[in-house]
Design a protein around this motif. Structure first.
Motif, PDB file in Angstrom:
ATOM      1  N   CYS A   1       2.907  -9.367  -3.248  1.00 11.07           N
ATOM      2  CA  CYS A   1       1.837 -10.450  -3.110  1.00 11.07           C
ATOM      3  C   CYS A   1       1.968 -11.636  -2.216  1.00 11.07           C
ATOM      4  O   CYS A   1       1.200 -12.145  -1.312  1.00 11.07           O
ATOM      5  CB  CYS A   1       1.453 -10.877  -4.415  1.00 11.07           C
ATOM      6  SG  CYS A   1       0.787  -9.992  -5.631  1.00 11.07           S
TER       7      CYS A   1
ATOM      8  N   LEU B   1      -4.627  -9.786 -11.244  1.00  9.88           N
ATOM      9  CA  LEU B   1      -4.875  -9.271 -10.022  1.00  9.88           C
ATOM     10  C   LEU B   1      -6.114  -8.811  -9.757  1.00  9.88           C
ATOM     11  O   LEU B   1      -6.547  -7.743 -10.731  1.00  9.88           O
ATOM     12  CB  LEU B   1      -3.931  -8.042  -9.672  1.00  9.88           C
ATOM     13  CG  LEU B   1      -3.680  -7.611  -8.301  1.00  9.88           C
ATOM     14  CD1 LEU B   1      -3.450  -8.719  -6.960  1.00  9.88           C
ATOM     15  CD2 LEU B   1      -2.888  -6.487  -8.181  1.00  9.88           C
TER      16      LEU B   1
ATOM     17  N   LEU C   1      -5.030 -13.063  -1.776  1.00  6.41           N
ATOM     18  CA  LEU C   1      -3.823 -12.618  -1.229  1.00  6.41           C
ATOM     19  C   LEU C   1      -4.086 -11.879   0.096  1.00  6.41           C
ATOM     20  O   LEU C   1      -3.175 -11.395   0.769  1.00  6.41           O
ATOM     21  CB  LEU C   1      -3.430 -11.457  -2.118  1.00  6.41           C
ATOM     22  CG  LEU C   1      -2.965 -12.000  -3.657  1.00  6.41           C
ATOM     23  CD1 LEU C   1      -2.870 -10.776  -4.563  1.00  6.41           C
ATOM     24  CD2 LEU C   1      -1.909 -12.984  -3.539  1.00  6.41           C
TER      25      LEU C   1
ATOM     26  N   LEU D   1      -5.393 -13.546  -6.925  1.00  2.79           N
ATOM     27  CA  LEU D   1      -4.387 -13.548  -7.983  1.00  2.79           C
ATOM     28  C   LEU D   1      -4.873 -14.704  -8.834  1.00  2.79           C
ATOM     29  O   LEU D   1      -5.095 -15.969  -8.014  1.00  2.79           O
ATOM     30  CB  LEU D   1      -2.955 -13.645  -7.626  1.00  2.79           C
ATOM     31  CG  LEU D   1      -2.041 -13.599  -8.642  1.00  2.79           C
ATOM     32  CD1 LEU D   1      -2.073 -12.119  -9.241  1.00  2.79           C
ATOM     33  CD2 LEU D   1      -0.589 -13.882  -8.296  1.00  2.79           C
TER      34      LEU D   1
ATOM     35  N   TYR E   1       6.490 -10.417 -13.489  1.00  2.52           N
ATOM     36  CA  TYR E   1       6.536 -10.041 -11.974  1.00  2.52           C
ATOM     37  C   TYR E   1       7.996  -9.693 -11.632  1.00  2.52           C
ATOM     38  O   TYR E   1       8.821  -9.806 -12.362  1.00  2.52           O
ATOM     39  CB  TYR E   1       5.845 -11.101 -11.263  1.00  2.52           C
ATOM     40  CG  TYR E   1       6.744 -12.618 -11.339  1.00  2.52           C
ATOM     41  CD1 TYR E   1       7.589 -12.690 -10.469  1.00  2.52           C
ATOM     42  CD2 TYR E   1       6.587 -13.480 -12.305  1.00  2.52           C
ATOM     43  CE1 TYR E   1       8.301 -14.037 -10.591  1.00  2.52           C
ATOM     44  CE2 TYR E   1       6.969 -14.381 -12.540  1.00  2.52           C
ATOM     45  CZ  TYR E   1       8.071 -14.841 -11.589  1.00  2.52           C
ATOM     46  OH  TYR E   1       8.629 -16.285 -11.600  1.00  2.52           O
TER      47      TYR E   1
ATOM     48  N   ASP F   1       3.834  -8.890   3.175  1.00  2.80           N
ATOM     49  CA  ASP F   1       2.465  -9.279   2.421  1.00  2.80           C
ATOM     50  C   ASP F   1       1.339  -7.960   2.475  1.00  2.80           C
ATOM     51  O   ASP F   1       1.028  -7.514   3.401  1.00  2.80           O
ATOM     52  CB  ASP F   1       1.802 -10.483   3.122  1.00  2.80           C
ATOM     53  CG  ASP F   1       2.211 -11.745   2.373  1.00  2.80           C
ATOM     54  OD1 ASP F   1       1.554 -12.323   1.675  1.00  2.80           O
ATOM     55  OD2 ASP F   1       3.483 -12.259   2.969  1.00  2.80           O
ATOM     56  N   GLY F   2       1.099  -7.673   1.013  1.00  2.00           N
ATOM     57  CA  GLY F   2      -0.132  -6.872   1.232  1.00  2.00           C
ATOM     58  C   GLY F   2       0.367  -5.378   1.282  1.00  2.00           C
ATOM     59  O   GLY F   2      -0.190  -4.505   1.361  1.00  2.00           O
TER      60      GLY F   2
ATOM     61  N   GLY G   1       6.122  -9.628  -6.260  1.00  2.18           N
ATOM     62  CA  GLY G   1       5.370  -8.743  -6.072  1.00  2.18           C
ATOM     63  C   GLY G   1       5.055  -8.145  -7.777  1.00  2.18           C
ATOM     64  O   GLY G   1       5.461  -8.660  -8.671  1.00  2.18           O
TER      65      GLY G   1
END
Length: 199
Positions: free
Chosen positions: A37, A98, A111, A117, A142, A14-15, A46
């Motif tokens: 994401c 985003l 996020l 988002l 995506y 994540d991230g 993502g």
């Protein structure tokens, strides 16, 4: 595909950025930088950060019938120039924004501490009026992976991972974003081998 929920399981990716290795021959992902994401045991989702999109924001507004031709001409400069990118090969007709966390609606999904988002028209309308978040970009489509798929691709030398940089995420210069993402890790493209190595 990982689904978004306000309270969801957060995975280790994540991230993170995914940076395609030179051996990535899938044309959808060759030389891409992806912001992850959502990552969980169910899969990952993502957005590609360095693929341009031919559509302009005024064209999107006209298509969605949010504005008419006369209104499209009179949009605030910030809206006329609002960045749209190709977010990935899945559901390419679907838009996501985003953005920084200074804009929130009931449908916004946090996020991390700084990014959200939103995939509903309220944010599109706000941007069209010159309002909305300070930092934002729209993604059409995506990227997604099923359970264990992304982990396998990383293990097979498909991707490098690194902490995401908000500055790089919203940087509008797409042409050299791949090289700059590698540079954040202290890596030059010539240093990368397309051959997977296993101990």
């Amino acid at each position: 595909m990982a689904t978004f929920q306000k309270k969801r399981e957060r995975g280790i990716l994540d991230g993170q950025f995914l940076i395609a290795m030179p051996g990535m021959f899938d044309t959808d992902f060759a030389r891409t930088v992806i912001f992850v994401c959502a990552h969980s045991s169910d899969g990952a989702m993502g957005f590609v950060l360095n693929r341009p999109q031919q559509l302009t924001f005024p064209e999107v507004l006209l298509h969605l019938e949010i504005v008419d031709q006369d209104q499209a001409i009179r949009l605030p400069e910030k809206a006329k120039d609002f960045q749209i990118q190709t977010g990935g090969p899945v559901e390419t007709g679907r838009g996501f924004v985003l953005h920084s966390d200074d804009y929130l609606s009931d449908s916004s999904i946090p996020l991390n501490d700084d990014l959200c988002l939103t995939a509903t028209l309220d944010i599109v309308r706000a941007i069209s009026r010159g309002k909305g978040p300070q930092k934002a970009m729209m993604m059409l489509g995506y990227a997604s992976w099923g359970a264990g798929q992304l982990e396998n691709e990383i293990a097979n030398n498909g991707w490098l991972t690194s902490p995401a940089s908000e500055e790089l995420i919203f940087d509008r210069a797409l042409g050299d974003k791949y090289d700059r993402a590698l540079a954040l890790m202290g890596v030059a493209p010539a240093m990368l081998s397309p051959i997977a190595g296993h101990a």
